[in-house]
Design a protein around this motif. Structure first.
Motif, PDB file in Angstrom:
ATOM      1  N   ALA A   1      95.500  75.424  24.144  1.00  0.00           N
ATOM      2  CA  ALA A   1      96.517  74.840  24.042  1.00  0.00           C
ATOM      3  C   ALA A   1      95.951  73.420  22.874  1.00  0.00           C
ATOM      4  O   ALA A   1      95.736  72.889  22.194  1.00  0.00           O
ATOM      5  CB  ALA A   1      97.739  74.226  24.009  1.00  0.00           C
ATOM      6  N   ASP A   2      94.790  73.103  23.751  1.00  0.00           N
ATOM      7  CA  ASP A   2      94.137  72.194  23.118  1.00  0.00           C
ATOM      8  C   ASP A   2      92.750  72.042  22.116  1.00  0.00           C
ATOM      9  O   ASP A   2      92.674  71.631  21.377  1.00  0.00           O
ATOM     10  CB  ASP A   2      93.022  71.660  24.628  1.00  0.00           C
ATOM     11  CG  ASP A   2      92.699  69.620  24.565  1.00  0.00           C
ATOM     12  OD1 ASP A   2      93.945  69.239  23.898  1.00  0.00           O
ATOM     13  OD2 ASP A   2      92.506  69.282  24.690  1.00  0.00           O
TER      14      ASP A   2
ATOM     15  N   ARG B   1      88.055  82.274  30.536  1.00  0.00           N
ATOM     16  CA  ARG B   1      88.281  83.157  31.666  1.00  0.00           C
ATOM     17  C   ARG B   1      88.066  82.425  32.563  1.00  0.00           C
ATOM     18  O   ARG B   1      88.321  82.381  33.679  1.00  0.00           O
ATOM     19  CB  ARG B   1      87.284  84.143  31.705  1.00  0.00           C
ATOM     20  CG  ARG B   1      87.949  85.461  32.961  1.00  0.00           C
ATOM     21  CD  ARG B   1      86.205  86.306  32.551  1.00  0.00           C
ATOM     22  NE  ARG B   1      85.322  85.776  33.733  1.00  0.00           N
ATOM     23  CZ  ARG B   1      84.066  85.930  32.575  1.00  0.00           C
ATOM     24  NH1 ARG B   1      83.762  86.007  31.614  1.00  0.00           N
ATOM     25  NH2 ARG B   1      83.207  85.464  32.917  1.00  0.00           N
ATOM     26  N   ASN B   2      87.101  80.813  33.034  1.00  0.00           N
ATOM     27  CA  ASN B   2      86.833  80.140  33.991  1.00  0.00           C
ATOM     28  C   ASN B   2      87.336  78.681  33.609  1.00  0.00           C
ATOM     29  O   ASN B   2      87.276  78.326  34.581  1.00  0.00           O
ATOM     30  CB  ASN B   2      84.987  79.665  33.669  1.00  0.00           C
ATOM     31  CG  ASN B   2      84.329  81.004  33.631  1.00  0.00           C
ATOM     32  OD1 ASN B   2      84.504  82.095  34.216  1.00  0.00           O
ATOM     33  ND2 ASN B   2      83.350  80.829  32.561  1.00  0.00           N
ATOM     34  N   PHE B   3      88.723  79.118  32.253  1.00  0.00           N
ATOM     35  CA  PHE B   3      89.717  77.619  32.236  1.00  0.00           C
ATOM     36  C   PHE B   3      90.509  77.174  33.439  1.00  0.00           C
ATOM     37  O   PHE B   3      90.646  78.708  34.277  1.00  0.00           O
ATOM     38  CB  PHE B   3      90.330  77.896  31.411  1.00  0.00           C
ATOM     39  CG  PHE B   3      89.993  77.485  29.820  1.00  0.00           C
ATOM     40  CD1 PHE B   3      87.715  77.568  29.699  1.00  0.00           C
ATOM     41  CD2 PHE B   3      90.822  77.408  29.150  1.00  0.00           C
ATOM     42  CE1 PHE B   3      87.810  77.580  28.044  1.00  0.00           C
ATOM     43  CE2 PHE B   3      90.103  77.617  27.550  1.00  0.00           C
ATOM     44  CZ  PHE B   3      88.826  77.512  27.313  1.00  0.00           C
ATOM     45  N   GLU B   4      91.089  76.493  33.885  1.00  0.00           N
ATOM     46  CA  GLU B   4      91.432  76.679  35.211  1.00  0.00           C
ATOM     47  C   GLU B   4      92.729  76.322  34.652  1.00  0.00           C
ATOM     48  O   GLU B   4      93.364  77.262  35.190  1.00  0.00           O
ATOM     49  CB  GLU B   4      91.165  75.020  35.760  1.00  0.00           C
ATOM     50  CG  GLU B   4      92.001  74.559  36.778  1.00  0.00           C
ATOM     51  CD  GLU B   4      91.884  73.253  37.960  1.00  0.00           C
ATOM     52  OE1 GLU B   4      91.051  73.993  38.638  1.00  0.00           O
ATOM     53  OE2 GLU B   4      91.645  72.311  36.841  1.00  0.00           O
ATOM     54  N   ASN B   5      93.362  76.443  33.901  1.00  0.00           N
ATOM     55  CA  ASN B   5      94.499  76.120  33.016  1.00  0.00           C
ATOM     56  C   ASN B   5      94.518  76.897  31.897  1.00  0.00           C
ATOM     57  O   ASN B   5      94.266  75.855  30.839  1.00  0.00           O
ATOM     58  CB  ASN B   5      95.601  74.729  33.073  1.00  0.00           C
ATOM     59  CG  ASN B   5      96.870  75.185  33.056  1.00  0.00           C
ATOM     60  OD1 ASN B   5      97.003  76.391  32.030  1.00  0.00           O
ATOM     61  ND2 ASN B   5      97.699  74.439  32.956  1.00  0.00           N
TER      62      ASN B   5
ATOM     63  N   LYS C   1      88.771  74.960  40.735  1.00  0.00           N
ATOM     64  CA  LYS C   1      88.251  75.771  40.299  1.00  0.00           C
ATOM     65  C   LYS C   1      87.632  75.006  38.625  1.00  0.00           C
ATOM     66  O   LYS C   1      86.058  75.531  39.287  1.00  0.00           O
ATOM     67  CB  LYS C   1      89.147  76.579  39.026  1.00  0.00           C
ATOM     68  CG  LYS C   1      88.475  77.673  38.413  1.00  0.00           C
ATOM     69  CD  LYS C   1      89.511  78.846  38.114  1.00  0.00           C
ATOM     70  CE  LYS C   1      88.687  79.603  36.752  1.00  0.00           C
ATOM     71  NZ  LYS C   1      89.501  80.832  36.336  1.00  0.00           N
ATOM     72  N   LYS C   2      87.860  74.073  38.939  1.00  0.00           N
ATOM     73  CA  LYS C   2      87.185  73.382  37.299  1.00  0.00           C
ATOM     74  C   LYS C   2      85.741  73.201  37.908  1.00  0.00           C
ATOM     75  O   LYS C   2      84.642  72.924  37.027  1.00  0.00           O
ATOM     76  CB  LYS C   2      87.961  72.372  36.886  1.00  0.00           C
ATOM     77  CG  LYS C   2      86.719  71.833  35.478  1.00  0.00           C
ATOM     78  CD  LYS C   2      88.407  70.644  34.777  1.00  0.00           C
ATOM     79  CE  LYS C   2      89.461  71.437  34.445  1.00  0.00           C
ATOM     80  NZ  LYS C   2      90.516  70.461  34.178  1.00  0.00           N
ATOM     81  N   GLU C   3      85.986  72.277  38.991  1.00  0.00           N
ATOM     82  CA  GLU C   3      85.000  71.898  39.816  1.00  0.00           C
ATOM     83  C   GLU C   3      83.688  73.026  39.854  1.00  0.00           C
ATOM     84  O   GLU C   3      82.703  72.900  40.440  1.00  0.00           O
ATOM     85  CB  GLU C   3      84.871  70.295  41.092  1.00  0.00           C
ATOM     86  CG  GLU C   3      86.129  69.286  40.183  1.00  0.00           C
ATOM     87  CD  GLU C   3      86.453  68.961  42.046  1.00  0.00           C
ATOM     88  OE1 GLU C   3      86.721  67.355  41.977  1.00  0.00           O
ATOM     89  OE2 GLU C   3      86.943  69.565  42.725  1.00  0.00           O
ATOM     90  N   GLN C   4      84.038  73.796  40.527  1.00  0.00           N
ATOM     91  CA  GLN C   4      83.922  75.013  41.016  1.00  0.00           C
ATOM     92  C   GLN C   4      82.493  75.873  40.003  1.00  0.00           C
ATOM     93  O   GLN C   4      81.644  76.221  40.524  1.00  0.00           O
ATOM     94  CB  GLN C   4      83.896  75.745  42.369  1.00  0.00           C
ATOM     95  CG  GLN C   4      85.022  75.904  43.442  1.00  0.00           C
ATOM     96  CD  GLN C   4      85.643  76.255  44.267  1.00  0.00           C
ATOM     97  OE1 GLN C   4      85.500  78.126  44.405  1.00  0.00           O
ATOM     98  NE2 GLN C   4      86.390  76.343  45.377  1.00  0.00           N
ATOM     99  N   VAL C   5      83.994  75.695  39.119  1.00  0.00           N
ATOM    100  CA  VAL C   5      83.535  76.205  37.862  1.00  0.00           C
ATOM    101  C   VAL C   5      81.620  75.830  37.643  1.00  0.00           C
ATOM    102  O   VAL C   5      80.771  76.188  37.229  1.00  0.00           O
ATOM    103  CB  VAL C   5      83.969  76.758  36.882  1.00  0.00           C
ATOM    104  CG1 VAL C   5      83.064  77.477  35.445  1.00  0.00           C
ATOM    105  CG2 VAL C   5      85.154  77.859  37.287  1.00  0.00           C
ATOM    106  N   ALA C   6      81.947  74.339  37.010  1.00  0.00           N
ATOM    107  CA  ALA C   6      80.514  73.763  37.117  1.00  0.00           C
ATOM    108  C   ALA C   6      80.164  73.496  37.788  1.00  0.00           C
ATOM    109  O   ALA C   6      78.442  73.756  37.662  1.00  0.00           O
ATOM    110  CB  ALA C   6      81.515  71.937  36.589  1.00  0.00           C
ATOM    111  N   ASP C   7      79.669  73.718  39.363  1.00  0.00           N
ATOM    112  CA  ASP C   7      78.731  73.387  39.783  1.00  0.00           C
ATOM    113  C   ASP C   7      78.404  75.147  40.054  1.00  0.00           C
ATOM    114  O   ASP C   7      76.250  75.263  40.042  1.00  0.00           O
ATOM    115  CB  ASP C   7      79.550  73.394  42.008  1.00  0.00           C
ATOM    116  CG  ASP C   7      79.862  72.340  42.259  1.00  0.00           C
ATOM    117  OD1 ASP C   7      78.878  71.031  41.183  1.00  0.00           O
ATOM    118  OD2 ASP C   7      80.457  71.620  43.066  1.00  0.00           O
ATOM    119  N   MET C   8      78.472  75.874  40.227  1.00  0.00           N
ATOM    120  CA  MET C   8      78.654  77.528  39.538  1.00  0.00           C
ATOM    121  C   MET C   8      77.237  77.541  38.942  1.00  0.00           C
ATOM    122  O   MET C   8      76.151  78.214  38.696  1.00  0.00           O
ATOM    123  CB  MET C   8      79.055  78.474  39.310  1.00  0.00           C
ATOM    124  CG  MET C   8      78.858  79.624  39.146  1.00  0.00           C
ATOM    125  SD  MET C   8      80.103  80.724  39.108  1.00  0.00           S
ATOM    126  CE  MET C   8      80.708  80.521  37.786  1.00  0.00           C
TER     127      MET C   8
END
Length: 240
Positions: A144-145, A134-138, A13-20
């Motif tokens: 928490a971070d 909403r776009n966080f993978e976790n 998801k992280k990679e896809q969101v960045a690409d999007m």
């Protein structure tokens, strides 16, 4: 199951969101104003106002995108704002905006992951996120971070889409989000998946009391939620 922008790809998801966001970044601001009829500007102002009494001097804007929230947060008169995002394309658009407005001395942009923020513990007086959690993978890991990099007593302000629950706004919103928004988004951005992902990700997102509970679970205190525009979006505030 995670909601993904590109269902036919194997990437996370992280990679896809960045690409999007890299794909739609040149048209992002135009589409934002068009699809929200400019109301997102009012939402940002309301979110920033909630930090006024805190007078934060060092602010982190997570998922900063093209810097709209960071620029609005300058009204708080901080010493510095750092914006972080996983999309190089969005940061490039944000940097152009900062240079045009002569704000590069006040706002610094960094490429970075919201779930592994490149900062020491207890660094920031306030952390903001507008339409990014909403776009966080976790989600829990990301929140928490954010809590980790906040100073004790610091404040997190999260602005995010939610869902109207009452007639007729619920019905109007659902029709607009599922029919008009993807059509217009695809027409202008040429990325159909991005504006199909938006309503799907909002529908799957834990808003209201459910989000409050997650913030509390990862360590935030005095968590509250303020709904905006009949529940189309919400502001969440938590203290460390």
């Amino acid at each position: 199951m995670a909601v993904l922008p590109y269902k036919d790809k194997e990437a996370s998801k992280k990679e896809q969101v960045a690409d999007m966001f890299n794909n739609i970044s040149p048209k992002y601001d135009l589409l934002n104003r068009l699809l929200s009829v400019g109301i997102d500007i009012i939402w940002r102002k309301k979110a920033v106002k909630l930090l006024k009494k805190e007078q934060p001097k060092l602010i982190l804007d997570v998922a900063t995108g093209t810097c709209d929230f960071a620029i609005e947060a300058l009204s708080l008169n901080p010493d510095k704002i750092i914006g972080v995002d996983i999309s190089k394309g969005m940061l490039a658009e944000g940097q152009k905006k900062l240079e045009k407005k002569n704000l590069t001395n006040k706002i610094e942009l960094k490429l970075g992951d919201s779930e592994r923020l490149p900062f020491e513990d207890n660094t920031f007086d306030a952390v903001t996120v507008a339409f990014g959690v909403r776009n966080f993978e976790n989600l829990e890991k990301g929140l928490a971070d954010i809590n980790r990099v906040l100073k004790p007593g610091g404040t997190a302000v999260v602005l995010e889409f939610s869902q109207p629950e009452y007639f007729p706004f619920k019905q109007i919103y659902n029709f607009y989000f599922k029919n008009i928004l993807p059509f217009v988004g695809n027409l202008i951005s040429k990325d159909q998946s991005a504006y199909t992902y938006l309503p799907e990700s909002v529908e799957a997102f834990p808003y209201g009391e459910a989000f409050n509970k997650i913030m509390t679970k990862v360590g935030f205190q005095s968590v509250l939620c303020k709904t905006l525009t009949f529940g189309i979006s919400s502001i969440y505030v938590g203290k460390k």
